[in-house]
Design a protein around this motif. Structure first.
Motif, mmCIF file in Angstrom:
data_model
loop_
_atom_site.group_PDB
_atom_site.id
_atom_site.type_symbol
_atom_site.label_atom_id
_atom_site.label_comp_id
_atom_site.label_asym_id
_atom_site.label_seq_id
_atom_site.Cartn_x
_atom_site.Cartn_y
_atom_site.Cartn_z
ATOM 1 N N LYS A 35 0.809 -1.216 0.000
ATOM 2 C CA LYS A 35 0.000 0.000 0.000
ATOM 3 C C LYS A 35 0.841 1.265 0.000
ATOM 4 N N ASP A 36 2.066 1.206 0.551
ATOM 5 C CA ASP A 36 2.934 2.374 0.605
ATOM 6 C C ASP A 36 3.930 2.356 -0.555
ATOM 7 N N VAL A 37 4.864 3.311 -0.529
ATOM 8 C CA VAL A 37 5.921 3.389 -1.539
ATOM 9 C C VAL A 37 7.260 3.387 -0.800
ATOM 10 N N PHE A 38 8.168 2.509 -1.214
ATOM 11 C CA PHE A 38 9.486 2.423 -0.582
ATOM 12 C C PHE A 38 10.386 3.546 -1.086
ATOM 13 N N PRO A 39 11.265 4.043 -0.184
ATOM 14 C CA PRO A 39 11.425 3.647 1.218
ATOM 15 C C PRO A 39 10.346 4.276 2.082
ATOM 16 N N ARG A 40 9.908 3.553 3.095
ATOM 17 C CA ARG A 40 8.911 4.072 4.016
ATOM 18 C C ARG A 40 9.254 3.640 5.440
ATOM 19 N N ASP A 41 8.835 4.456 6.408
ATOM 20 C CA ASP A 41 9.185 4.212 7.801
ATOM 21 C C ASP A 41 8.264 3.165 8.409
ATOM 22 N N LYS A 42 8.726 2.554 9.495
ATOM 23 C CA LYS A 42 7.951 1.539 10.199
ATOM 24 C C LYS A 42 8.358 1.545 11.662
ATOM 25 N N ALA A 43 7.387 1.661 12.561
ATOM 26 C CA ALA A 43 7.685 1.630 13.998
ATOM 27 C C ALA A 43 8.182 0.249 14.380
ATOM 28 N N CYS A 44 9.389 0.182 14.949
ATOM 29 C CA CYS A 44 10.019 -1.106 15.240
ATOM 30 C C CYS A 44 11.214 -0.848 16.154
ATOM 31 N N GLY A 45 11.652 -1.873 16.862
ATOM 32 C CA GLY A 45 12.863 -1.756 17.649
ATOM 33 C C GLY A 45 14.122 -1.871 16.823
ATOM 34 N N ASP A 46 13.983 -2.254 15.532
ATOM 35 C CA ASP A 46 15.110 -2.325 14.587
ATOM 36 C C ASP A 46 16.147 -3.378 14.954
ATOM 37 N N VAL A 47 15.747 -4.419 15.692
ATOM 38 C CA VAL A 47 16.669 -5.474 16.117
ATOM 39 C C VAL A 47 16.448 -6.710 15.260
ATOM 40 N N PHE A 48 17.518 -7.217 14.646
ATOM 41 C CA PHE A 48 17.461 -8.388 13.774
ATOM 42 C C PHE A 48 18.501 -9.389 14.238
#
Length: 392
Positions: free
Chosen positions: A36-49
């Motif tokens: 639904k969005d267009v990259f790059p797009r933000d996302k609420a996350c802890g950013d831990v992988f």
């Protein structure tokens, strides 16, 4: 209204959707990925992988790019509500979802998947109790896309999973949180040495109840510039909805001398952004007739036991394998999809899963009592027998 025919349509091009599309496309499956969005797009996350996610990136040829855009954390500092501290082994990559999700979508396209951005799925096409495709808005036009199989990867608020009837909501199994990015955070130089040797912080507080704060250096310049993802998660939905996010954070930071010193002179460089995650205790189903759910849409995460991106990637790979089983055998019934999906996803007994859920619930109950967590962290720091037993 345009009508298309595809083997597999995936709703949502976040990590789960893009990884699933990559595995399918590499196997020669005709797969359409809708976002639904267009990259790059933000996302609420802890950013831990963590390691599991990285292994999928390696399999898809994207690990080197992930490495270049990440801080590599080697250890975590755990802080209790009463100020006890301990350092534990904790390895992960930390990179903004803004960059990681773009990389994954590009990887899916490189593998041969077709990606349509700014394409909002509005509903599923169902016939005789089975999902047969999706309805979407694309470039202002209503579009119906017929598929042999639809995979929902559109997150914790999944439209696809709701319409397919696989999503269940249980307030006890819902985590809510918020995060913002800060620059100029004063990390401890003895533990934050460079991009590939850093540390993060997890802290428990009576301000949150069942929940925790975090401070994680993030991105290529996380250590060099003190760029950190700072946020918190809670499980009390009513408390979260009534919470002043910034006030809660600054009350916590101001009440801890070490954290206050770290943040002195730091500046917030993003808005606070909130998100939701449904965990494995919700009982959400993973498949229906002609449909599978992956990632947050399938509610697979155990927040106190694993990172969301590893579970998303694992479910994406398992769903891709189950989809190939279904395409080969021509059986897209809920029972066949669920059986194959579960087999590829877990490879372990239901009893083991039940045990893990029970252990997690016990930990979460302990978190409701700050005194209990205070004692646990104190023992991790002072009692080597206790530490070896619980950090093995």
């Amino acid at each position: 209204m345009a009508i298309f025919e595809r083997d597999v349509t995936i709703v949502g091009a976040g990590p789960a959707g893009s990884i699933c599309a990559s595995y399918l496309a590499r196997a020669g499956v005709d797969v359409l990925l809708l976002e639904k969005d267009v990259f790059p797009r933000d996302k609420a996350c802890g950013d831990v992988f963590r390691e599991g996610f990285v292994s999928h990136m390696e399999a898809l040829g994207a690990a080197r790019a992930l490495d270049a855009m990440s801080t590599c954390v080697r250890r975590a500092e755990i802080i209790s509500d009463d100020g006890h501290e301990t350092i534990i082994p904790f390895e992960c990559y930390c990179a903004p979802r803004y960059d990681v999700d773009r990389l994954l979508a590009e990887t899916a396209e490189a593998c041969g998947a077709q990606l349509k951005q700014s394409c909002s799925v509005t509903s599923l096409v169902t016939e005789r109790g089975a999902v047969r495709g999706v309805k979407a808005l694309y470039r202002g036009e209503e579009t119906e896309i017929r598929s042999r199989l639809v995979i929902g990867a559109d997150g914790a608020f999944s439209i696809a999973a709701r319409v397919a009837g696989t999503m269940k909501e249980d307030a006890y199994s819902m985590w809510l949180g918020a995060r913002a990015y800060f620059e100029g955070v004063k990390l401890d130089s003895s533990m934050a040495k460079d991009q590939y040797d850093a540390y993060g912080i997890f802290a428990f507080s009576h301000l949150l109840g069942t929940g925790y704060f975090w401070i994680m250096p993030v991105g290529r310049y996380g250590v060099e510039r003190g760029i950190c993802n700072i946020g918190f998660m809670v499980q009390d939905r009513e408390a979260y909805e009534a919470m002043d996010t910034q006030r809660c954070f600054y009350d916590w930071a101001g009440g801890n001398a070490k954290i206050a010193a770290m943040l002195e002179g730091a500046r917030r460089v993003s808005e606070w952004r909130g998100g939701r995650m449904n965990d494995a205790g919700s009982g959400s189903l993973k498949a229906g007739n002609g449909f599978m759910a992956i990632g947050d849409a399938a509610a697979l995460v155990m927040p106190m036991s694993n990172d969301g991106l590893t579970k998303a990637a694992d479910s994406a790979k398992a769903a891709a394998e189950a989809a190939m089983d279904a395409l080969a055998g021509g059986d897209f019934t809920a029972g066949a999809l669920m059986s194959s999906y579960e087999r590829h996803l877990r490879g372990r007994s239901a009893n083991k899963l039940t045990d893990e859920l029970r252990e997690k619930r016990l930990l979460m109950e302990s978190m409701k009592d700050p005194g209990t967590m205070n004692r646990v962290i104190e023992l991790l720091d002072s009692d080597q027998v206790f530490r070896r037993k619980h950090l093995r």
